[in-house]
Design a protein around this motif. Structure first.
Motif, PDB file in Angstrom:
ATOM      1  N   ASP A 105       0.684  -1.325   0.011  1.00  0.00           N
ATOM      2  CA  ASP A 105      -0.025   0.034   0.023  1.00  0.00           C
ATOM      3  C   ASP A 105       1.009   1.406   0.082  1.00  0.00           C
ATOM      4  O   ASP A 105       1.836   1.294   0.851  1.00  0.00           O
ATOM      5  CB  ASP A 105      -0.945  -0.234   1.144  1.00  0.00           C
ATOM      6  N   LEU A 106       0.405   2.126  -0.910  1.00  0.00           N
ATOM      7  CA  LEU A 106       1.638   3.407  -1.186  1.00  0.00           C
ATOM      8  C   LEU A 106       0.992   4.437  -0.258  1.00  0.00           C
ATOM      9  O   LEU A 106      -0.351   4.855  -0.643  1.00  0.00           O
ATOM     10  CB  LEU A 106       1.790   3.584  -2.571  1.00  0.00           C
ATOM     11  N   ILE A 107       1.560   4.811   0.676  1.00  0.00           N
ATOM     12  CA  ILE A 107       0.799   5.961   1.604  1.00  0.00           C
ATOM     13  C   ILE A 107       1.539   7.371   1.253  1.00  0.00           C
ATOM     14  O   ILE A 107       2.567   7.290   1.185  1.00  0.00           O
ATOM     15  CB  ILE A 107       1.243   5.798   3.009  1.00  0.00           C
ATOM     16  N   LEU A 108       0.758   8.260   0.954  1.00  0.00           N
ATOM     17  CA  LEU A 108       1.069   9.589   0.427  1.00  0.00           C
ATOM     18  C   LEU A 108       0.855  10.498   1.407  1.00  0.00           C
ATOM     19  O   LEU A 108      -0.398  10.431   2.291  1.00  0.00           O
ATOM     20  CB  LEU A 108       0.264   9.935  -0.710  1.00  0.00           C
ATOM     21  N   TYR A 109       1.529  11.322   1.754  1.00  0.00           N
ATOM     22  CA  TYR A 109       1.433  12.505   2.998  1.00  0.00           C
ATOM     23  C   TYR A 109       1.144  13.850   2.238  1.00  0.00           C
ATOM     24  O   TYR A 109       1.443  14.346   1.269  1.00  0.00           O
ATOM     25  CB  TYR A 109       2.662  12.350   3.816  1.00  0.00           C
ATOM     26  N   ASP A 116      -3.524  13.798   2.443  1.00  0.00           N
ATOM     27  CA  ASP A 116      -3.120  12.257   2.545  1.00  0.00           C
ATOM     28  C   ASP A 116      -3.902  11.346   1.740  1.00  0.00           C
ATOM     29  O   ASP A 116      -4.922  11.591   1.306  1.00  0.00           O
ATOM     30  CB  ASP A 116      -3.480  11.926   3.990  1.00  0.00           C
ATOM     31  N   ASN A 118      -3.785   6.819  -0.055  1.00  0.00           N
ATOM     32  CA  ASN A 118      -2.979   5.566  -0.216  1.00  0.00           C
ATOM     33  C   ASN A 118      -3.656   4.978  -1.431  1.00  0.00           C
ATOM     34  O   ASN A 118      -4.585   5.301  -2.022  1.00  0.00           O
ATOM     35  CB  ASN A 118      -3.189   4.701   1.079  1.00  0.00           C
ATOM     36  N   VAL A 172       7.445   8.776   0.728  1.00  0.00           N
ATOM     37  CA  VAL A 172       6.400   7.961   0.897  1.00  0.00           C
ATOM     38  C   VAL A 172       6.434   6.768   1.701  1.00  0.00           C
ATOM     39  O   VAL A 172       7.634   6.585   2.122  1.00  0.00           O
ATOM     40  CB  VAL A 172       5.952   7.343  -0.617  1.00  0.00           C
ATOM     41  N   THR A 173       5.386   6.075   2.220  1.00  0.00           N
ATOM     42  CA  THR A 173       5.513   5.032   3.093  1.00  0.00           C
ATOM     43  C   THR A 173       5.015   3.792   2.186  1.00  0.00           C
ATOM     44  O   THR A 173       3.870   3.817   1.600  1.00  0.00           O
ATOM     45  CB  THR A 173       4.819   5.029   4.392  1.00  0.00           C
ATOM     46  N   ALA A 185       6.540  -1.762   7.353  1.00  0.00           N
ATOM     47  CA  ALA A 185       6.231  -0.270   6.758  1.00  0.00           C
ATOM     48  C   ALA A 185       7.653   0.203   6.315  1.00  0.00           C
ATOM     49  O   ALA A 185       8.497   0.048   7.187  1.00  0.00           O
ATOM     50  CB  ALA A 185       5.691   0.820   7.730  1.00  0.00           C
ATOM     51  N   ASP A 187       9.614   3.607   4.790  1.00  0.00           N
ATOM     52  CA  ASP A 187       9.586   4.759   4.396  1.00  0.00           C
ATOM     53  C   ASP A 187      10.760   5.019   3.320  1.00  0.00           C
ATOM     54  O   ASP A 187      11.776   4.578   3.445  1.00  0.00           O
ATOM     55  CB  ASP A 187      10.051   5.941   5.547  1.00  0.00           C
TER      56      ASP A 187
END
Lengths: 417, 225
Positions: A105-109, A116, A118, A172-173, A185, A187
């Motif tokens: 899962d690509l987490i965007l901030y 935010d 994903n 990204v995470t 996870a 980073d």
């Protein structure tokens, strides 16, 4: 026969305008055929090249059972000790590199991306040294640099970067499950954006160093695949068999597949698209055939009395058939010559400059692995086939009206107005 | 020798059957100069077509040089015409894209005669019909009379036993028509070729050595002069 050839040639000059119009119809049909065929061949060749260079490589080694579960991207079905195998392959002259493919899962901030978010992604972990000996990403860097070994760095495809509005330097995470099912996870900082000619890769590529993620995912000394590049001239199937033997010698548990097996979906789609294109080309030919058939019908109708005279004087049906077929063949020869010449001239542009379908390819997936410019390719076989088909087809369509005229009795032919 | 025995030929015109020839019998000797005359629709062209093996009999028999025509298949008839018969048509039926020479020589080409002999024979016959020096002219650059001369040359160049001419002077003025008839007669005398021609022109009938009159598909008179 000499007389028939002379008469056929002279008859072609009898109705110059009609001969030229029919020949031009054939020429346009054949020219379109050559251009469309050239583009199809060119795109097909480029797609195969881009598949091998950026997606599948020439031959891939996987753990037995991986292919069946490939959509799950399992980490527990992996190749042990991949570097020993890579070394063995290299000793036998094969450029090879290990890769780990995993889902995340690509987490965007919001700090970087404005908000935010994903999204599910597929990540490719590559050996930063060996990967460029098999794949061709080296020249595709649009911005930044490639990820370095052991660092939490990520390279992203240009279309994906555009979609996410990602830029070099953003963080990204990646949230994923490691080998064994535990959550992890990572980073990662985007350090480069690549723009390669394969739209599929541009749309979805996320590339990270293999040694970085191996640690996170408990995949040390494991890989989900080993990719091998073969020279263009190599017989992939023969080489795949040799690699299979080599792998069997080094231990069990691997499967070797060629790019044709890996891109089976692509090839099936290509075949279907080729079928559709062939239908279109057939229609182009049909238009030319109707043109010449109509011309021959008019010619035979206008010369029915002459035909009756020749039959009365003892010319046999076969010679009369030949006469009209030679005439039709002459029109076909003229049309084919013009069509092939025009087609080849136009093809110079199609091969060198190509047609830009970028606007189209960006929005929809046509299965072609070509990003924007569709370039043609020269195919002598195709050009020769077109040339002779034009002549043969012209002769063929003259057969039916001639046969009809020959069936008419001679007195009726002689009375014909 | 041509023997026409009780020949019948019917045509269908829609629902009705037209009896074009109603039992015509006629013997034609070698070297005759014979005219088949009669009004339009009397059956002249039909009789010529049947003798010329380009039409099929409905009854009776035609024997040419001992060979019965009814027994011949399509291929044999074509071969027979090629070797034995010459045709002259009312509208000349020349091939417009070919020169006078080519229009004549093609008859020999289909007989597979060597090129040199074709040239020799073609030039000779063109000279005999008075077209020397016009060999390379196309029909559109020749008068009607000259075109019919080409047709005569084309009919005679292969030395046929029989020449069939369907109204050969109908498209010509009387003076030219007479010249054509004189030429045909001269050729008949010189080569002893049987000439059978149809006409409804009295001047043409006067030239015939034998005049067969047809009326409603039947011979009403057969006069030797």
């Amino acid at each position: 026969m000499k007389f028939l050839v002379v008469l056929a040639c002279k008859n072609l000059t009898r109705y110059k305008r009609r001969t030229i119009i029919t020949a031009v119809t054939i020429a346009i049909g054949l020219m379109l055929f050559i251009l469309i065929d050239s583009i199809l061949i060119g795109v097909d060749r480029e797609s195969v090249r881009n598949l091998k260079w950026y997606e599948t490589s020439s031959v891939r080694i996987m753990a037995t059972g991986y292919w069946e579960d490939r959509l799950m991207l399992p980490l527990d079905v992996s190749i042990d000790d991949p570097y020993t195998k890579v070394q063995l392959l290299r000793e036998h002259g094969y450029d090879a590199t290990p890769r780990i493919m995993f889902a995340a899962d690509l987490i965007l901030y919001s700090e970087d991306f404005g908000e935010d978010g994903n999204l599910p992604v597929q990540v490719t972990a590559v050996d930063t040294t060996l990967d460029n000996t098999v794949f061709r990403f080296e020249d595709t860097l649009l911005e930044g640099r490639f990820a370095e070994s052991g660092k939490n760095e990520l390279v992203i495809g240009s279309w994906m970067a555009e979609d996410l509005q990602a830029e070099v330097g953003y963080w990204v995470t990646l949230v994923t499950r490691g080998n064994g099912g535990f959550f992890e996870a990572m980073d990662m900082q985007i350090v480069g954006i690549v723009n390669c000619p394969n739209p599929n890769v541009n749309r979805s590529l996320l590339m990270v160093p293999i040694d970085t993620v191996a640690d996170y995912l408990a995949m040390e000394n494991l890989a989900t695949e080993i990719d091998i590049a073969l020279p263009e001239s190599a017989d992939t199937d023969v080489e795949a068999q040799a690699i299979t033997r080599l792998m069997a010698e080094s231990g069990k548990g691997t499967t070797v597949m060629t790019w044709k097996d890996l891109a089976g979906d692509y090839l099936a789609m290509m075949q279907a698209e080729r079928g559709g294109s062939s239908t279109m080309l057939f229609l182009v030919f049909l238009i030319a055939a109707v043109g010449i058939s109509n011309t021959m019908l008019m010619v035979i109708n206008e010369r029915t009395r002459e035909l009756g005279m020749m039959r009365a004087l003892g010319m046999d049906d076969r010679s009369i058939h030949w006469l009209f077929m030679l005439e039709a063949g002459g029109i076909g020869l003229l049309g084919s010559s013009i069509g092939v010449a025009l087609g080849m001239l136009a093809n110079i542009y199609i091969v060198q400059e190509g047609l830009d379908f970028g606007f189209f390819m960006r929005e929809m997936d046509m299965a072609y692995r070509v990003q924007s410019i569709f370039r043609g390719a020269w195919s002598l076989r195709s050009i020769l086939t077109t040339f002779f088909s034009g002549i043969f087809l012209s002769m063929l369509v003259a057969w039916i009206p001639t046969r009809r005229a020959i069936r008419m009795d001679i007195p009726s032919c002689l009375r014909h107005q | 020798m041509i023997q026409v025995q009780n020949v019948i030929r019917n045509y269908k015109a829609g629902e009705t059957v037209v009896k074009a020839l109603k039992g015509v019998s006629l013997d034609i000797g070698d070297g005759e100069f014979l005219s088949i005359a009669g009004p339009s629709g009397s059956g002249k062209t039909t009789l010529l077509n049947l003798i010329g093996c380009i039409d099929a009999l409905d009854g009776g028999e035609i024997t040419i040089e001992g060979q019965p025509v009814s027994g011949m298949d399509k291929k044999t008839k074509t071969e027979f015409r090629r070797n034995n018969l010459g045709f002259i048509f009312q509208t000349y039926n020349l091939i417009p894209v070919l020169s006078a020479y080519e229009n004549v020589s093609f008859v020999l080409s289909i007989l597979n005669i060597p090129e040199k002999e074709i040239e020799e024979r073609t030039m000779r016959i063109l000279k005999e019909v008075g077209l020397e020096g016009m060999e390379h002219r196309r029909p559109d650059r020749l008068s009607g009379g000259q075109q019919q001369r080409i047709a005569i040359a084309r009919a005679l160049v292969k030395n046929p036993k029989i020449v069939l001419a369907d109204e050969p002077t109908a498209n010509l003025d009387s003076k030219t028509g007479e010249e054509i008839l004189k030429l045909m007669k001269e050729m008949n005398r010189k080569y002893h070729t049987t000439f059978i021609f149809s006409t409804h022109d009295s001047m043409v009938m006067d030239y015939a050595a034998r005049l067969v009159l047809l009326h409603d598909g039947q011979i009403v008179s057969d006069e030797r002069r």
